[in-house]
Design an enzyme around this catalytic site. Structure first.
Site, PDB file in Angstrom:
ATOM      1  N   CYS A  32     -39.823 -49.571   7.676  1.00 55.63           N
ATOM      2  CA  CYS A  32     -40.124 -49.770   9.093  1.00 55.63           C
ATOM      3  C   CYS A  32     -38.859 -49.989   9.905  1.00 55.63           C
ATOM      4  O   CYS A  32     -37.880 -50.533   9.419  1.00 55.63           O
ATOM      5  CB  CYS A  32     -41.009 -51.001   9.272  1.00 55.63           C
ATOM      6  N   ARG A  60     -35.007 -43.682   8.838  1.00 53.93           N
ATOM      7  CA  ARG A  60     -35.401 -44.679   7.846  1.00 53.93           C
ATOM      8  C   ARG A  60     -36.692 -44.278   7.123  1.00 53.93           C
ATOM      9  O   ARG A  60     -37.004 -44.820   6.073  1.00 53.93           O
ATOM     10  CB  ARG A  60     -35.614 -46.037   8.523  1.00 53.93           C
ATOM     11  N   TRP A  86     -43.572 -47.650   8.066  1.00 57.67           N
ATOM     12  CA  TRP A  86     -43.635 -46.974   6.760  1.00 57.67           C
ATOM     13  C   TRP A  86     -44.703 -47.728   5.988  1.00 57.67           C
ATOM     14  O   TRP A  86     -44.501 -48.875   5.586  1.00 57.67           O
ATOM     15  CB  TRP A  86     -42.265 -47.071   6.090  1.00 57.67           C
ATOM     16  N   ASN A 139     -41.072 -55.756  10.022  1.00 62.52           N
ATOM     17  CA  ASN A 139     -40.526 -54.924   8.950  1.00 62.52           C
ATOM     18  C   ASN A 139     -40.450 -55.796   7.711  1.00 62.52           C
ATOM     19  O   ASN A 139     -39.839 -56.859   7.741  1.00 62.52           O
ATOM     20  CB  ASN A 139     -39.122 -54.426   9.341  1.00 62.52           C
ATOM     21  N   GLY A 140     -41.084 -55.355   6.615  1.00 59.41           N
ATOM     22  CA  GLY A 140     -41.039 -56.149   5.387  1.00 59.41           C
ATOM     23  C   GLY A 140     -42.429 -56.273   4.793  1.00 59.41           C
ATOM     24  O   GLY A 140     -43.330 -55.490   5.122  1.00 59.41           O
ATOM     25  N   GLU A 172     -28.101 -36.143 -10.353  1.00 54.73           N
ATOM     26  CA  GLU A 172     -28.070 -36.154  -8.886  1.00 54.73           C
ATOM     27  C   GLU A 172     -28.610 -34.825  -8.335  1.00 54.73           C
ATOM     28  O   GLU A 172     -29.335 -34.812  -7.344  1.00 54.73           O
ATOM     29  CB  GLU A 172     -26.624 -36.419  -8.413  1.00 54.73           C
ATOM     30  N   LYS A 210     -31.775 -34.613  -5.837  1.00 54.11           N
ATOM     31  CA  LYS A 210     -31.710 -33.964  -4.516  1.00 54.11           C
ATOM     32  C   LYS A 210     -32.815 -32.928  -4.385  1.00 54.11           C
ATOM     33  O   LYS A 210     -33.488 -32.851  -3.368  1.00 54.11           O
ATOM     34  CB  LYS A 210     -30.367 -33.253  -4.300  1.00 54.11           C
ATOM     35  N   GLU A 243     -36.294 -34.549  -4.109  1.00 54.15           N
ATOM     36  CA  GLU A 243     -36.449 -35.307  -2.859  1.00 54.15           C
ATOM     37  C   GLU A 243     -36.782 -34.427  -1.669  1.00 54.15           C
ATOM     38  O   GLU A 243     -37.650 -34.760  -0.877  1.00 54.15           O
ATOM     39  CB  GLU A 243     -35.112 -35.982  -2.505  1.00 54.15           C
ATOM     40  N   HIS A 287     -33.539 -32.855 -28.162  1.00 46.93           N
ATOM     41  CA  HIS A 287     -34.347 -34.028 -28.519  1.00 46.93           C
ATOM     42  C   HIS A 287     -35.637 -34.097 -27.704  1.00 46.93           C
ATOM     43  O   HIS A 287     -36.210 -35.162 -27.563  1.00 46.93           O
ATOM     44  CB  HIS A 287     -33.510 -35.299 -28.342  1.00 46.93           C
ATOM     45  N   LYS A 297     -34.970 -44.248   4.157  1.00 45.56           N
ATOM     46  CA  LYS A 297     -33.525 -44.294   3.956  1.00 45.56           C
ATOM     47  C   LYS A 297     -33.063 -45.653   3.460  1.00 45.56           C
ATOM     48  O   LYS A 297     -32.205 -45.768   2.612  1.00 45.56           O
ATOM     49  CB  LYS A 297     -32.836 -43.935   5.276  1.00 45.56           C
TER      50      LYS A 297
HETATM   51  C1  F6R Z   1     -31.341 -40.474  -2.673  1.00 42.90           C
HETATM   52  C2  F6R Z   1     -31.028 -41.729  -2.008  1.00 42.90           C
HETATM   53  C3  F6R Z   1     -31.561 -42.981  -2.618  1.00 42.90           C
HETATM   54  C4  F6R Z   1     -30.584 -44.143  -2.407  1.00 42.90           C
HETATM   55  C5  F6R Z   1     -31.207 -45.453  -2.885  1.00 42.90           C
HETATM   56  C6  F6R Z   1     -30.244 -46.615  -2.735  1.00 42.90           C
HETATM   57  O1  F6R Z   1     -30.781 -39.379  -2.010  1.00 42.90           O
HETATM   58  O2  F6R Z   1     -30.400 -41.764  -0.993  1.00 42.90           O
HETATM   59  O3  F6R Z   1     -31.851 -42.799  -3.973  1.00 42.90           O
HETATM   60  O4  F6R Z   1     -29.410 -43.867  -3.092  1.00 42.90           O
HETATM   61  O5  F6R Z   1     -32.365 -45.714  -2.154  1.00 42.90           O
HETATM   62  O6  F6R Z   1     -29.879 -46.807  -1.410  1.00 42.90           O
HETATM   63  P1  F6R Z   1     -28.593 -47.627  -1.017  1.00 42.90           P
HETATM   64  O7  F6R Z   1     -27.411 -46.848  -1.472  1.00 42.90           O
HETATM   65  O8  F6R Z   1     -28.647 -47.739   0.480  1.00 42.90           O
HETATM   66  O9  F6R Z   1     -28.680 -48.947  -1.715  1.00 42.90           O
END
Ligand code: F6R
Length: 627
Positions: free
Chosen positions: A2, A27, A74, A98-99, A499, A503, A506, A522, A622
């Site tokens: 949020c 976010r 959210w 928010n929370g 990674e 990506k 996501e 394995h 985010k």
């Molecule tokens: C993926 C991504 C997330 C963040 C994770 C940690 O692309 O961005 O997996 O890496 O939510 O976020 P931070 O780095 O802000 O602690």
């Protein structure tokens, strides 16, 4: 998660609140709303879905109102409906949150028994009614809030508007981020400073357990016991333009392209090529007692966790100190063996990730030293740590992390070098009091001259990696309809595989998994057939021949190899159905910064072709400020 924004202005506020919400879109959210107070009445506009649904409703709000609050939700408790959207209101109060209120069920049951009618399914509405109950006793708002917070368990950043004090907004922070922004003729609050960037760069970062009150001309902050606190603003060094798309179609694409500049800036800030030294002051290492460190534990989530797994390779090798890497959400709930010789390092772009923050708090309580690698100045995690290495990558708005990942890897590498440099100088050391012996040990582990050479050319290599993106678009067009995809790598490239898979899933919603090449036999090899694209990351490092064997194993089962490697690697090319050239570094950890760039482009182009929401993929947020 949020987003919250509030403004008290001597002029109009609705448009600025809406624009603040737009800056918080990154976010992640699924409904939104705004409330204003005008001529003694609370007015609200709320809608499901994105802000474009809310925009047409804004004309229904009184345009001359100078006080109001907005929220992007959210969903956690209750579906993303208009009814569940914030602000929640009574005749007297509007509230945004928010929370998560963990004990909301018990509180709700009690309130229902007392005759309160709930309109939404949210945990947040409980706070509204608790506050209404306190205020109905004739209590002043500050005292009412003090009474309410005593009853709440969980994390909350609250914004409150009240008819009884029509020129003020109240803010409460416990666990979720809230900042206050200072303007010339108006003041603001928001869940992060980015939302306020065009309005002000003067920011007060509230701490947990604080209550704020803003009017158009004044700001006050108290602790939960009611003691008035003196809080000076910090000045942000982010420009307003760093938060726009700068002509790119998506934030993610812009942020991919920013990488050469971010890498170059970090190197010029932290590396002194003249004296062949890392500027340890800039890394905050003077604030740690390196001498006593016997083991290092990295804690992080998601992409940040993968970056930390690369740190395990380079930091352990450079320092000779055992490094382990843990998912923050796991570490915090087990009982890890920690003592004052443990250095716990949090890696986090946002500095607000709830699980990572909880790990740091736990580490502090066990007497460990704490350090963070973080992008957002003054955010909660750096404030909880003894020292921080700031990435200074500029705001990352695209939900899928790109420049933050490469910047983290570089920071880990420089941290390892700086630590090794200090060991060599005899200022720290995990075992040896004899300077010459220590010196020799480090020298046998770390080839500083080679590392400095690899760092010197890194920005131009990243630039080259970015300039090969046209080719990757063609590959994306071939594979965008795939249902699954595997990514393989060995050594530090294993993390590039992880990674790359993250990506892709996501932003394109294609099922993807990353594996270490050696793990293929394995289990995962059972998935390989002629419908399975397999991205094989095979730089010219010491794992190369083993990767080639893994590629052969895949080919023997008709798997479709997309090779990623050196442009002149004819062997890899001949084994690949499609080939993506990638510049090569002399250093296998720095190579990950180069190899991940094609992964970013591949997932980006596939997502664009599939028509998904690249910058705000479904279900993702985010800044993950709840557990
Ligand atoms: C993926 C991504 C997330 C963040 C994770 C940690 O692309 O961005 O997996 O890496 O939510 O976020 P931070 O780095 O802000 O602690």
């Amino acid at each position: 998660m949020c987003g919250v924004v509030g403004i008290v202005s001597s002029t109009r506020c609705v448009q600025n609140i809406f624009e603040g919400l737009q800056r918080l879109e990154y976010r992640g959210y699924d409904s939104a709303g705004i409330a204003t107070l005008f001529e003694g009445k609370i007015h609200i506009a709320k809608s499901e879905g994105k802000l474009k649904n809310l925009e047409p409703l804004l004309s229904k709000l009184p345009q001359n109102s100078g006080i109001g609050m907005g929220h992007t939700r959210w969903a956690t408790h209750g579906a993303p409906t208009t009814l569940n959207a914030h602000p929640h209101v009574t005749d007297e109060i509007a509230l945004i949150h928010n929370g998560i209120i963990e004990n909301y069920r018990e509180l709700k049951e009690t309130l229902i028994r007392e005759g309160v009618k709930f309109l939404s399914e949210t945990d947040s509405e409980v706070v509204l009614h608790l506050l209404a109950k306190e205020l109905s006793k004739g209590t002043a708002m500050l005292d009412a809030l003090k009474g309410v917070v005593k009853q709440l368990h969980g994390a909350y950043g609250l914004g409150v508007m009240w008819k009884g004090d029509p020129n003020s907004l109240y803010i409460v922070k416990q666990g979720s981020p809230v900042v206050i922004g200072l303007g010339k003729t108006e003041n603001y609050f928001a869940s992060d400073a980015l939302a306020l960037l065009p309005l002000t760069q003067k920011i007060i970062f509230l701490n947990d357990g604080e209550i704020g009150k803003i009017t158009a001309s004044d700001v006050q902050v108290w602790d939960f016991s009611g003691k008035l606190l003196k809080r000076d603003p910090s000045i942000l060094n982010w420009s307003a333009s760093s938060a726009d798309k700068a002509g790119f179609r998506h934030y993610m694409l812009k942020e991919i392209h920013e990488q050469p500049a971010v890498i170059a800036n970090t190197i010029s800030r932290l590396v002194n090529f003249g004296s062949s030294e890392i500027n340890i002051g800039e890394l905050g290492l003077n604030e740690l007692d390196l001498q006593s460190v016997r083991n290092i534990i990295y804690v992080a989530c998601g992409t940040a966790h993968y970056s930390a797994m690369i740190a395990k390779y380079c930091v352990e090798q450079m320092t000779g100190i055992p490094v382990s890497v843990e998912l923050a959400s796991e570490f915090r709930y087990r009982d890890p063996y920690l003592n004052q010789n443990t250095l716990v390092i949090a890696v986090t772009q946002s500095g607000e990730t709830a699980d990572t923050l909880a790990c740091i708090k736990h580490a502090v309580s066990k007497g460990c030293q704490t350090y963070s690698v973080c992008n957002v100045r003054f955010s909660s995690i750096p404030r909880a740590c003894q020292a921080t290495l700031y990435m200074e990558a500029g705001p990352e708005v695209g939900v899928a992390s790109t420049k933050a990942f490469t910047s983290m890897v570089l920071c880990h590498y420089l941290f390892g070098m700086a630590f090794a440099q200090e060991i060599a100088k005899g200022k720290s050391g995990n075992s040896d009091n004899n300077l010459n012996a220590t010196d020799k040990k480090v020298a046998s582990r770390v080839n500083f001259a080679a590392n400095f050479e690899a760092l010197k050319v890194l920005p131009s290599l990243v630039d080259r990696a970015i300039n090969s993106s046209g080719l990757i678009e063609d590959v994306a067009v071939k594979y965008y309809e795939s249902l699954n995809c595997l990514f393989l790598g060995r050594g530090p490239s294993f993390m590039v595989a992880l990674e790359g898979a993250l990506k892709l899933k996501e932003i394109s919603y294609i099922h993807a998994e990353g594996y270490a090449g050696g793990e293929l036999k394995h289990g995962p090899i059972a998935l390989v057939d002629k419908h399975m694209p397999i991205v094989a990351i095979a730089p010219l490092d010491l794992h190369y021949e083993k990767m080639i064997s893994n590629i052969e194993e895949v080919r023997a089962r008709e798997g479709v190899i997309i090779g990623v490697g050196d442009i002149n690697d004819s062997k890899l090319k001949s084994l690949s159905v499609d080939f993506i050239p990638c510049p090569q570094s002399q250093d296998s950890c720095l190579q990950t910064i180069l190899s991940v760039v094609p992964m970013q482009f591949l997932s980006y182009f596939i997502a664009v072709k599939r028509g998904t929401d690249v910058d705000q993929p479904r279900n993702l947020a985010k800044s993950v400020t709840v557990e």
